[in-house]
Write a protein that holds these residues in place. Structure first.
Motif, PDB file in Angstrom:
ATOM      1  N   ILE A  29       0.881  -1.167   0.000  1.00  0.00           N
ATOM      2  CA  ILE A  29       0.000   0.000   0.000  1.00  0.00           C
ATOM      3  C   ILE A  29       0.917   1.216   0.000  1.00  0.00           C
ATOM      4  CG2 ILE A  29      -1.710   1.315   1.309  1.00  0.00           C
ATOM      5  CD1 ILE A  29      -2.497  -1.373   2.642  1.00  0.00           C
ATOM      6  N   ILE A  30       0.720   2.142  -0.926  1.00  0.00           N
ATOM      7  CA  ILE A  30       1.553   3.334  -0.941  1.00  0.00           C
ATOM      8  C   ILE A  30       0.808   4.469  -0.250  1.00  0.00           C
ATOM      9  CG2 ILE A  30       2.859   2.610  -2.959  1.00  0.00           C
ATOM     10  CD1 ILE A  30       1.241   4.607  -4.621  1.00  0.00           C
ATOM     11  N   ALA A  31       1.556   5.299   0.468  1.00  0.00           N
ATOM     12  CA  ALA A  31       0.926   6.327   1.282  1.00  0.00           C
ATOM     13  C   ALA A  31       1.781   7.579   1.332  1.00  0.00           C
ATOM     14  CB  ALA A  31       0.679   5.797   2.696  1.00  0.00           C
ATOM     15  N   GLY A  32       1.134   8.664   1.725  1.00  0.00           N
ATOM     16  CA  GLY A  32       1.795   9.952   1.849  1.00  0.00           C
ATOM     17  C   GLY A  32       0.743  11.016   2.061  1.00  0.00           C
ATOM     18  N   ARG A  33       1.170  12.258   2.148  1.00  0.00           N
ATOM     19  CA  ARG A  33       0.221  13.327   2.439  1.00  0.00           C
ATOM     20  C   ARG A  33      -0.633  13.711   1.234  1.00  0.00           C
ATOM     21  NH1 ARG A  33       3.482  18.206   4.850  1.00  0.00           N
ATOM     22  NH2 ARG A  33       4.777  17.697   3.037  1.00  0.00           N
ATOM     23  N   SER A  34      -0.075  13.607   0.019  1.00  0.00           N
ATOM     24  CA  SER A  34      -0.744  14.143  -1.162  1.00  0.00           C
ATOM     25  C   SER A  34      -1.397  13.055  -2.013  1.00  0.00           C
ATOM     26  CB  SER A  34       0.269  14.918  -2.020  1.00  0.00           C
ATOM     27  OG  SER A  34      -0.285  15.279  -3.253  1.00  0.00           O
ATOM     28  N   GLU A  35      -2.717  13.080  -2.090  1.00  0.00           N
ATOM     29  CA  GLU A  35      -3.429  12.130  -2.950  1.00  0.00           C
ATOM     30  C   GLU A  35      -3.063  12.361  -4.412  1.00  0.00           C
ATOM     31  OE1 GLU A  35      -7.977  10.524  -3.862  1.00  0.00           O
ATOM     32  OE2 GLU A  35      -7.653  12.283  -2.593  1.00  0.00           O
ATOM     33  N   GLY A  36      -2.898  13.616  -4.793  1.00  0.00           N
ATOM     34  CA  GLY A  36      -2.576  13.935  -6.178  1.00  0.00           C
ATOM     35  C   GLY A  36      -1.251  13.346  -6.629  1.00  0.00           C
ATOM     36  N   LYS A  37      -0.283  13.259  -5.703  1.00  0.00           N
ATOM     37  CA  LYS A  37       1.017  12.685  -6.046  1.00  0.00           C
ATOM     38  C   LYS A  37       1.007  11.163  -5.958  1.00  0.00           C
ATOM     39  CE  LYS A  37       3.680  16.766  -4.689  1.00  0.00           C
ATOM     40  NZ  LYS A  37       4.715  17.312  -3.762  1.00  0.00           N
ATOM     41  N   LEU A  38       0.152  10.611  -5.126  1.00  0.00           N
ATOM     42  CA  LEU A  38       0.066   9.153  -4.983  1.00  0.00           C
ATOM     43  C   LEU A  38      -0.666   8.506  -6.156  1.00  0.00           C
ATOM     44  CD1 LEU A  38      -0.907   8.900  -1.211  1.00  0.00           C
ATOM     45  CD2 LEU A  38       1.182   7.960  -2.219  1.00  0.00           C
ATOM     46  N   LEU A  39      -1.693   9.159  -6.650  1.00  0.00           N
ATOM     47  CA  LEU A  39      -2.589   8.537  -7.628  1.00  0.00           C
ATOM     48  C   LEU A  39      -1.892   8.069  -8.905  1.00  0.00           C
ATOM     49  CD1 LEU A  39      -5.469   7.709  -8.211  1.00  0.00           C
ATOM     50  CD2 LEU A  39      -5.923  10.015  -9.072  1.00  0.00           C
ATOM     51  N   PRO A  40      -1.028   8.866  -9.538  1.00  0.00           N
ATOM     52  CA  PRO A  40      -0.392   8.377 -10.774  1.00  0.00           C
ATOM     53  C   PRO A  40       0.442   7.112 -10.545  1.00  0.00           C
ATOM     54  CG  PRO A  40      -0.103  10.750 -10.546  1.00  0.00           C
ATOM     55  CD  PRO A  40      -0.654  10.264  -9.249  1.00  0.00           C
ATOM     56  N   LEU A  41       1.177   7.057  -9.443  1.00  0.00           N
ATOM     57  CA  LEU A  41       1.997   5.887  -9.155  1.00  0.00           C
ATOM     58  C   LEU A  41       1.122   4.677  -8.844  1.00  0.00           C
ATOM     59  CD1 LEU A  41       4.948   4.961  -8.815  1.00  0.00           C
ATOM     60  CD2 LEU A  41       4.776   5.580  -6.398  1.00  0.00           C
ATOM     61  N   ALA A  42       0.042   4.899  -8.104  1.00  0.00           N
ATOM     62  CA  ALA A  42      -0.878   3.806  -7.777  1.00  0.00           C
ATOM     63  C   ALA A  42      -1.533   3.244  -9.033  1.00  0.00           C
ATOM     64  CB  ALA A  42      -1.945   4.299  -6.802  1.00  0.00           C
TER      65      ALA A  42
END
Length: 350
Positions: A29-42
């Protein structure tokens, strides 16, 4: 089966670690503060993601067995993530080199044992190779009273590493004397180090092993050196009395802008494949007997990616181990020399 979570997944090192974990068959599961930055990698890697601040981590760890924290500076993210991991009985691993984080996790050793949780900060370049080197020196000279360590980066740092270094310079240097950390100036000692590829000047810095190798080996004294041009080391020493200026907001903001402009991103694939890091250490006994070892390894970031994924996966598979640990304490002193591209430890030429 509880999941592996990688927090800070979209940073330079974090993304490299995510990709390596997937290549090795993990589905973190990838995580971090920014959904916008997580979404492309996910979306690219077909991974689940969770966007949250470190302070809110406990709400997101119910099904997580191990958190691998890649979000620095770790002085800001480690404490809340560790607290959440203890609460949720989740193992905690990170890639910090920050002594306050090591000390904080060490202070929570008993709490981690009671929770059945492993706390293993420093699972990357900071401090796996030097920690394993210290443990190897201790094995060869069991009555050592001093272990000094040195390394050569061989590359430019990422933004996160550069910012952490600025924070360290503000507080000055540290050495270990009689099991206690002693405050000294920046570049307190400057000497030539016989690295595998030749002698280079190096200066003492407050690297994590000043604290951690005292824990993992029990040796009371030690310093850590980083290879630097002699002129820079001397400049650091001369400027040390004025390091308090680095704490001023105006100076700090200006320096952070310089860091962001100069250290954007990190080395590319070609650079990482060509660059090498080097390590040296010496153990000294009370009677003057001395043992020295040196070795070389892949690029800083390639090494961090490999060891962090391996240690996190090891923790994820554990059901009995718990408490604070360094890499050598849970993986063994020879762990580093089993990794791809790492040379054997040898005595350097006298």
């Amino acid at each position: 089966m509880r999941n592996l979570m990688i927090y800070g997944a979209y940073g330079y090192t974090g993304e490299l670690i995510v990709r390596a974990a997937v290549e090795r068959g993990h589905q973190p599961i990838i995580a971090g503060r920014s959904e916008g930055k997580l979404l492309p990698l996910a979306e690219e890697l077909l991974l689940d993601y969770r966007a949250f601040n470190a302070e809110d981590a406990a709400e997101h760890l119910a099904d997580v067995g191990t958190v691998l924290n890649c979000a620095g500076p770790f002085s800001r993210t480690a404490a809340p993530l560790v607290a959440a991991c203890l609460d949720r009985k989740t193992h905690y691993v990170d890639i910090t080199g920050e002594i306050p984080v090591f000390s904080h996790c060490h202070d929570l050793d008993e709490a981690a044992r009671q929770a059945g949780v492993i706390l293993c900060p420093g699972a990357g370049f900071d401090i796996v190779p030097t920690d394993c080197l210290a443990a190897s020196l201790k094995e060869r000279l069991p009555n050592a009273e001093t272990i000094n360590l040195a390394f050569s980066f061989g590359t430019k740092p990422s933004i996160g590493t550069a910012k952490t270094t600025l924070e360290a310079l503000e507080h000055g240097g540290l050495v270990r004397r009689d099991h206690k950390l002693e405050q000294v100036g920046n570049a307190y000692d400057i000497r030539k180090i016989p690295f595998p590829e030749g002698d280079r000047w190096a200066a003492t810095i407050p690297w994590g092993d000043v604290f951690t190798s005292g824990v993992s080996t029990g040796v009371p004294n030690g310093m850590v050196y980083a290879a630097l041009p002699r002129s820079l080391a001397i400049a650091m020493r001369l400027a040390s009395p004025f390091r308090g200026l680095l704490g001023k907001d105006s100076v700090k903001k200006r320096l952070e802008k310089m860091v962001e402009a100069r250290f954007a991103g990190g080395p590319d694939d070609e650079a990482r494949s060509e660059q090498r890091t080097e390590f040296w250490g010496e153990a000294i006994a009370p009677d003057g007997e001395r043992v020295a070892l040196s070795f070389s390894a892949p690029n800083v970031y390639s090494l961090t990616v490999d060891t962090a994924v391996e240690i996190a996966a090891w923790c994820q598979a554990q059901s009995g181990a718990s408490g604070y640990a360094t890499a050598s304490m849970i993986m063994g002193a020879d762990f580093i020399t089993t990794r791809p591209g790492v040379s054997a430890m040898k005595e350097p030429p006298s």
